[in-house]
Design an enzyme around this catalytic site. Sequence first.
Site, short mmCIF file in Angstrom:
data_model
loop_
_atom_site.label_atom_id
_atom_site.label_comp_id
_atom_site.label_asym_id
_atom_site.label_seq_id
_atom_site.Cartn_x
_atom_site.Cartn_y
_atom_site.Cartn_z
N PRO A 212 0.80 -1.25 -0.04
CG PRO A 212 -0.07 -0.99 2.14
CD PRO A 212 0.82 -1.87 1.37
CG ASP B 117 0.31 0.67 -11.06
OD1 ASP B 117 0.54 1.26 -9.78
OD2 ASP B 117 -0.06 -0.63 -10.93
CE LYS C 281 -4.96 0.13 -15.64
NZ LYS C 281 -3.58 -0.33 -15.68
N GLY D 4 0.93 -1.68 -7.20
CA GLY D 4 0.47 -1.23 -6.11
C GLY D 4 -0.50 -2.24 -5.02
N GLY D 5 -0.41 -2.54 -4.06
CA GLY D 5 -1.20 -3.36 -3.23
C GLY D 5 -0.92 -4.76 -3.78
CB ILE E 136 -6.84 -7.82 -3.88
CG1 ILE E 136 -6.68 -8.96 -3.32
CG2 ILE E 136 -7.98 -7.10 -3.22
CD1 ILE E 136 -6.42 -9.04 -1.71
CB THR F 5 -4.85 -6.14 -0.34
OG1 THR F 5 -5.71 -5.40 -1.38
CG2 THR F 5 -5.50 -6.40 1.04
CG MET G 75 -9.98 2.07 -7.36
SD MET G 75 -9.80 0.95 -8.79
CE MET G 75 -10.35 -0.54 -8.23
N GLY H 287 -2.88 5.84 2.74
CA GLY H 287 -2.54 4.74 3.86
C GLY H 287 -1.29 4.22 4.01
#
Length: 476
Positions: free
Chosen positions: A226, A249, A271, A302-303, A307, A332, A384, A413
């Site tokens: 994260p 990304d 994106k 990321g994450g 997931i 995640t 999101m 976070g």
Amino acid sequence: MEYLPIFLDVKDQPCLVVGGGEIALRKVASLHRAGAAITLVSPDLADALEQQRAQGVFVHERRAFREQDIQGRRLVIAATDQREVNRQVADLAKTHGIPVNVVDQPEDCSFIMPSVIDRSPVIVAVSTGAASPVLARLIRTRLESLVPAAYGRLGELCARYRERVKQRFSDQRDRRRFWDRVLQGGVAERVFSGHLAEADAAMERELAHANPSPGMGEVYLVGAGPGDPDLVTFRALRLMQQADVVVYDRLVAQPILDMVRRDARRVYVGKERDNHAMRQEEINRLLARLAKEGHRVLRLKGGDPFIFGRGGEEIDTLAAEGVPFQVVPGITAASGCATYTGIPLTHRDYAQSVTFVTGHLKDGTMNLNWEQLAQPSQTVVFYMGLVGLPIIIEKLIEHGVSPDMPIALVQQGTTHKQRVFTGTLRTILEIVEQDRPKPPTLVIVCRVVELQEKLSWFTVPEHSDRGATTPVLPGS
């Protein structure tokens, strides 16, 4: 980065040390190990320096410093106990374009001396940018056990075979892969165990049977977590260090991207909502093409890639085209953000289950199973969900969730930019209107949010860039 880390060749080069006390003794020792031709200027010498002078370690000028002492020097160190003398030495050295270090006066330095682990020819230098030499020494002490003396012998083996490997492999990528295999395989193990003749024999076999053709590469689908770099797994870090190309990304924090091998080619495919640097189908084809060209490709996401990371779509294409791949899970966002804000995702008194749901579907709609999401005794986490927050609130209340249900928004976070906004379904939109949280922001809905203030443990550090999740722009 306040200083450029470099290693300077001073072997047989004229270097000057001004000062004759214990501090000068340490600097002379470092220069002597590097093979410098040392001149020391000081009216007096400490006993240990007198002994070294007698042994010919340096040439001693028994007098005060003079301006002409600077001339022709490769490097200068000011180590007296007189601040003004040190500053005079520094000013003169800078005027002549000579690197100068002033002990305990970092503002007068043009370079600083790191804490060193010497496994020649392997050298590890640790610096805190003069913020805390004691901290640098503590870090060096911890690293001492991780870099045993045998690494010096391994470095000597590399030096002996460097030209032959270069002749065997004309392509730099092939040479790098050869060394990766050698330095993580049987050759290195024989060196570490002290069997140097066996190591040389194994190296000869590696050279004789090595195939310079790159063949098929591989894709590493790696979850970057994260945002906090300390949450990256050991396996992820290993693959980040051996990849030839990294495809990343916008949710990959810059400090995490900095952990990738420096000479790896970087491809930005970030994106944002309604602003895609590269469409998902194009990313899928790019990964396959790069691997078929023989590259080791790091797909850094990321994450967790499985997931809401579209990892399944990417490896579906790789599998269809016969491209080897491996997947490394990451922490995640729901787990990381909830933990760093003190919100337990499950709790015996409030939530016996947790549901992860995307707040932005492939076609741009939010056609979710609202009846299921409105069930009691569960935590619902929307990824999101910031843009669609008004719809989320409307649908949850419409399907029976109390307007007084607690809700939390977690912005960036686990990082130094983390912000937490708490309220209820009834009040949160007013809070959003006032405070304007920005993506990436996670939405948590459940009574467990009531525990946030009591259980919060993570204090956002000030004046730190670690873990920043600000978008990484192409080419940065």
